[in-house]
Design a protein around this motif. Structure first.
Motif, PDB file in Angstrom:
ATOM      1  N   LYS A 103       5.500   5.161  -1.488  1.00 28.79           N
ATOM      2  CA  LYS A 103       6.364   6.173  -2.095  1.00 28.79           C
ATOM      3  C   LYS A 103       5.674   7.534  -2.103  1.00 28.79           C
ATOM      4  O   LYS A 103       6.284   8.573  -1.821  1.00 28.79           O
ATOM      5  CB  LYS A 103       6.728   5.754  -3.513  1.00 28.79           C
ATOM      6  CG  LYS A 103       7.715   4.603  -3.583  1.00 28.79           C
ATOM      7  CD  LYS A 103       8.045   4.272  -5.022  1.00 28.79           C
ATOM      8  CE  LYS A 103       9.027   3.110  -5.104  1.00 28.79           C
ATOM      9  NZ  LYS A 103       9.334   2.755  -6.511  1.00 28.79           N
ATOM     10  N   ALA A 104       4.379   7.539  -2.431  1.00 26.69           N
ATOM     11  CA  ALA A 104       3.650   8.806  -2.454  1.00 26.69           C
ATOM     12  C   ALA A 104       3.583   9.417  -1.057  1.00 26.69           C
ATOM     13  O   ALA A 104       3.711  10.634  -0.879  1.00 26.69           O
ATOM     14  CB  ALA A 104       2.239   8.577  -3.005  1.00 26.69           C
ATOM     15  N   ALA A 105       3.390   8.562  -0.029  1.00 22.44           N
ATOM     16  CA  ALA A 105       3.342   9.071   1.341  1.00 22.44           C
ATOM     17  C   ALA A 105       4.677   9.670   1.754  1.00 22.44           C
ATOM     18  O   ALA A 105       4.739  10.720   2.405  1.00 22.44           O
ATOM     19  CB  ALA A 105       2.946   7.936   2.295  1.00 22.44           C
ATOM     20  N   LYS A 106       5.762   8.996   1.400  1.00 18.92           N
ATOM     21  CA  LYS A 106       7.089   9.531   1.719  1.00 18.92           C
ATOM     22  C   LYS A 106       7.314  10.875   1.033  1.00 18.92           C
ATOM     23  O   LYS A 106       7.855  11.818   1.621  1.00 18.92           O
ATOM     24  CB  LYS A 106       8.158   8.536   1.297  1.00 18.92           C
ATOM     25  CG  LYS A 106       8.239   7.306   2.198  1.00 18.92           C
ATOM     26  CD  LYS A 106       9.349   6.387   1.747  1.00 18.92           C
ATOM     27  CE  LYS A 106       9.436   5.158   2.655  1.00 18.92           C
ATOM     28  NZ  LYS A 106      10.515   4.233   2.205  1.00 18.92           N
ATOM     29  N   GLN A 107       6.909  10.974  -0.216  1.00 18.64           N
ATOM     30  CA  GLN A 107       7.092  12.233  -0.939  1.00 18.64           C
ATOM     31  C   GLN A 107       6.266  13.350  -0.305  1.00 18.64           C
ATOM     32  O   GLN A 107       6.708  14.489  -0.193  1.00 18.64           O
ATOM     33  CB  GLN A 107       6.688  12.042  -2.400  1.00 18.64           C
ATOM     34  CG  GLN A 107       7.667  11.161  -3.179  1.00 18.64           C
ATOM     35  CD  GLN A 107       7.230  10.956  -4.617  1.00 18.64           C
ATOM     36  OE1 GLN A 107       6.186  11.468  -5.027  1.00 18.64           O
ATOM     37  NE2 GLN A 107       8.032  10.216  -5.382  1.00 18.64           N
ATOM     38  N   ASP A 108       5.016  13.013   0.128  1.00 19.78           N
ATOM     39  CA  ASP A 108       4.175  14.026   0.765  1.00 19.78           C
ATOM     40  C   ASP A 108       4.762  14.494   2.093  1.00 19.78           C
ATOM     41  O   ASP A 108       4.713  15.669   2.449  1.00 19.78           O
ATOM     42  CB  ASP A 108       2.768  13.460   1.004  1.00 19.78           C
ATOM     43  CG  ASP A 108       2.056  13.169  -0.305  1.00 19.78           C
ATOM     44  OD1 ASP A 108       2.464  13.763  -1.323  1.00 19.78           O
ATOM     45  OD2 ASP A 108       1.109  12.353  -0.307  1.00 19.78           O
ATOM     46  N   SER A 109       5.328  13.538   2.882  1.00 22.72           N
ATOM     47  CA  SER A 109       5.924  13.914   4.172  1.00 22.72           C
ATOM     48  C   SER A 109       7.202  14.723   3.996  1.00 22.72           C
ATOM     49  O   SER A 109       7.539  15.573   4.819  1.00 22.72           O
ATOM     50  CB  SER A 109       6.218  12.651   4.993  1.00 22.72           C
ATOM     51  OG  SER A 109       7.150  11.829   4.296  1.00 22.72           O
ATOM     52  N   ALA A 110       7.931  14.474   2.941  1.00 17.77           N
ATOM     53  CA  ALA A 110       9.188  15.198   2.707  1.00 17.77           C
ATOM     54  C   ALA A 110       8.971  16.520   2.008  1.00 17.77           C
ATOM     55  O   ALA A 110       9.840  17.374   1.991  1.00 17.77           O
ATOM     56  CB  ALA A 110      10.140  14.325   1.887  1.00 17.77           C
ATOM     57  N   SER A 111       7.820  16.767   1.435  1.00 17.25           N
ATOM     58  CA  SER A 111       7.584  17.994   0.669  1.00 17.25           C
ATOM     59  C   SER A 111       7.592  19.258   1.538  1.00 17.25           C
ATOM     60  O   SER A 111       8.134  20.274   1.121  1.00 17.25           O
ATOM     61  CB  SER A 111       6.265  17.877  -0.097  1.00 17.25           C
ATOM     62  OG  SER A 111       5.195  17.633   0.810  1.00 17.25           O
ATOM     63  N   ALA A 161       2.342  -3.890  -6.017  1.00 16.64           N
ATOM     64  CA  ALA A 161       2.799  -2.688  -6.717  1.00 16.64           C
ATOM     65  C   ALA A 161       2.029  -1.460  -6.257  1.00 16.64           C
ATOM     66  O   ALA A 161       2.614  -0.377  -6.059  1.00 16.64           O
ATOM     67  CB  ALA A 161       2.633  -2.895  -8.225  1.00 16.64           C
ATOM     68  N   ARG A 162       0.702  -1.599  -6.049  1.00 20.81           N
ATOM     69  CA  ARG A 162      -0.091  -0.469  -5.561  1.00 20.81           C
ATOM     70  C   ARG A 162       0.350  -0.041  -4.160  1.00 20.81           C
ATOM     71  O   ARG A 162       0.433   1.146  -3.848  1.00 20.81           O
ATOM     72  CB  ARG A 162      -1.578  -0.842  -5.554  1.00 20.81           C
ATOM     73  CG  ARG A 162      -2.216  -0.888  -6.922  1.00 20.81           C
ATOM     74  CD  ARG A 162      -3.743  -0.879  -6.811  1.00 20.81           C
ATOM     75  NE  ARG A 162      -4.240  -2.055  -6.117  1.00 20.81           N
ATOM     76  CZ  ARG A 162      -4.567  -3.193  -6.708  1.00 20.81           C
ATOM     77  NH1 ARG A 162      -4.434  -3.304  -8.020  1.00 20.81           N
ATOM     78  NH2 ARG A 162      -5.021  -4.216  -6.010  1.00 20.81           N
ATOM     79  N   ILE A 163       0.643  -1.037  -3.294  1.00 18.77           N
ATOM     80  CA  ILE A 163       1.092  -0.706  -1.930  1.00 18.77           C
ATOM     81  C   ILE A 163       2.418   0.055  -1.967  1.00 18.77           C
ATOM     82  O   ILE A 163       2.618   1.057  -1.256  1.00 18.77           O
ATOM     83  CB  ILE A 163       1.211  -1.986  -1.092  1.00 18.77           C
ATOM     84  CG1 ILE A 163      -0.177  -2.588  -0.839  1.00 18.77           C
ATOM     85  CG2 ILE A 163       1.914  -1.709   0.234  1.00 18.77           C
ATOM     86  CD1 ILE A 163      -0.143  -3.969  -0.235  1.00 18.77           C
ATOM     87  N   LEU A 164       3.347  -0.398  -2.798  1.00 14.70           N
ATOM     88  CA  LEU A 164       4.639   0.291  -2.904  1.00 14.70           C
ATOM     89  C   LEU A 164       4.474   1.703  -3.431  1.00 14.70           C
ATOM     90  O   LEU A 164       5.117   2.649  -2.943  1.00 14.70           O
ATOM     91  CB  LEU A 164       5.565  -0.513  -3.817  1.00 14.70           C
ATOM     92  CG  LEU A 164       6.043  -1.869  -3.267  1.00 14.70           C
ATOM     93  CD1 LEU A 164       6.831  -2.612  -4.331  1.00 14.70           C
ATOM     94  CD2 LEU A 164       6.911  -1.671  -2.023  1.00 14.70           C
ATOM     95  N   GLU A 165       3.609   1.869  -4.430  1.00 17.04           N
ATOM     96  CA  GLU A 165       3.373   3.209  -4.956  1.00 17.04           C
ATOM     97  C   GLU A 165       2.763   4.122  -3.887  1.00 17.04           C
ATOM     98  O   GLU A 165       3.109   5.301  -3.779  1.00 17.04           O
ATOM     99  CB  GLU A 165       2.454   3.120  -6.178  1.00 17.04           C
ATOM    100  CG  GLU A 165       3.131   2.491  -7.389  1.00 17.04           C
ATOM    101  CD  GLU A 165       2.181   2.386  -8.571  1.00 17.04           C
ATOM    102  OE1 GLU A 165       1.005   2.775  -8.397  1.00 17.04           O
ATOM    103  OE2 GLU A 165       2.615   1.925  -9.632  1.00 17.04           O
ATOM    104  N   ALA A 166       1.835   3.559  -3.094  1.00 17.84           N
ATOM    105  CA  ALA A 166       1.222   4.364  -2.032  1.00 17.84           C
ATOM    106  C   ALA A 166       2.265   4.778  -1.004  1.00 17.84           C
ATOM    107  O   ALA A 166       2.270   5.923  -0.521  1.00 17.84           O
ATOM    108  CB  ALA A 166       0.090   3.575  -1.361  1.00 17.84           C
TER     109      ALA A 166
END
Length: 292
Positions: free
Chosen positions: A201-209, A194-199
């Motif tokens: 998702k956070a990376a994808k959001q940061d790259s798309a921001s 779960a922590r890996i998936l959250e990380a």
């Protein structure tokens, strides 16, 4: 009157009359004689044989009481072991089964005054197991007893059973520990995933921001840029004399239709008939031959 001889008609008649249980108070344990009524018991007590037996017992009464008590206890426990084994049974109900035999040792000849006192004594000595329970008919508490096997073979068998139960308990505890350990391991792996998936998702959001910020910022910047472009075009469109030159209209075509010419440049087309006539006129007419 002397007793009837064994096997005689009088003996058989007396046995038939005395069939079944009689009153305990009309039983003489010293003489082992059962009387059928109070008058018969009175006559028996006054008889010479009974008086002689009582004189013998009077010399050492504790000896006879101990003997009768031991016999009563031995017969009681033997019947309990054979009839019910180690199962629980009501004490009063079992006593009724015990006294069904006429030749049994009666309790009035023993050192116990009641059945409850006798059962409590057996429980204290560890001969039988005793417990109190509520009877089915009444709400009063009653005593229940069960035979306790104290032989060497039984003790050994109980020890073996206890060891097997302890081994099973240890095995069950080990299995429980193993299952708990596996459950904790699985829970840890699930949390890590779960922590890996959250990380991710956070990376994808940061790259798309940044893209989203550029897109969001572009509409706000467009008006000013458009104004600047329009100003520059207007400046370029002005001539050296300062007079404004209108810009040529822009036409967009998608290649579906041919461009329409302006009305000034449109050519007039002639009809087919006029074109044929004009062609005939252009043709050279045959010259007429002159006659000389």
């Amino acid at each position: 009157m002397p007793r009837a001889e064994v096997g005689s008609n009088k003996y058989v008649a007396n046995k038939m009359k005395s069939a079944g249980l009689q009153r305990l108070r009309w039983w003489c344990e010293i003489c082992a004689k059962q009387c059928r009524d109070a008058n018969g018991f009175k006559c028996h007590v006054q008889s010479e044989s009974h008086v002689r037996q009582m004189q013998v017992v009077g010399e050492n009464p504790q000896k006879y009481i101990k003997q009768f008590s031991d016999d009563f206890q031995h017969d009681f426990i033997a019947l309990l072991r054979v009839a019910h084994g180690e199962k629980w049974i009501n004490a009063n109900k079992f006593y009724q089964q015990y006294i069904a035999a006429k030749e049994h040792v009666h309790m009035n000849a023993t050192r116990w005054n009641s059945l409850t006192e006798f059962v409590k004594y057996l429980g204290r000595e560890g001969i039988v197991r005793v417990r109190e329970s509520e009877s089915d008919n009444d709400k009063n508490m009653s005593m229940e007893i069960a035979w306790k096997d104290t032989s060497a073979a039984a003790v050994k068998r109980r020890e073996e059973i206890r060891e097997i139960e302890l081994a099973e308990a240890r095995g069950g505890a080990g299995e429980e520990k193993m299952l708990k350990k596996m459950a904790r391991r699985a829970q840890g792996e699930a949390e890590e995933k779960a922590r890996i998936l959250e990380a991710r998702k956070a990376a994808k959001q940061d790259s798309a921001s940044p893209l989203t910020q550029d897109k969001s910022a572009s509409p706000s910047a467009d008006p000013t840029d458009e104004k600047k472009d329009s100003d520059e075009n207007s400046n370029d469109a002005k001539s050296a004399d300062g007079q404004a030159v209108p810009a040529a209209p822009v036409k967009i075509s998608f290649g579906l239709k041919t461009k329409a010419l302006p009305p000034t440049q449109m050519k007039k087309t002639q009809s087919v008939f006029k074109r044929a006539r004009a062609d005939k006129e252009n043709e050279e007419k045959p010259k007429k031959k002159l006659r000389l």
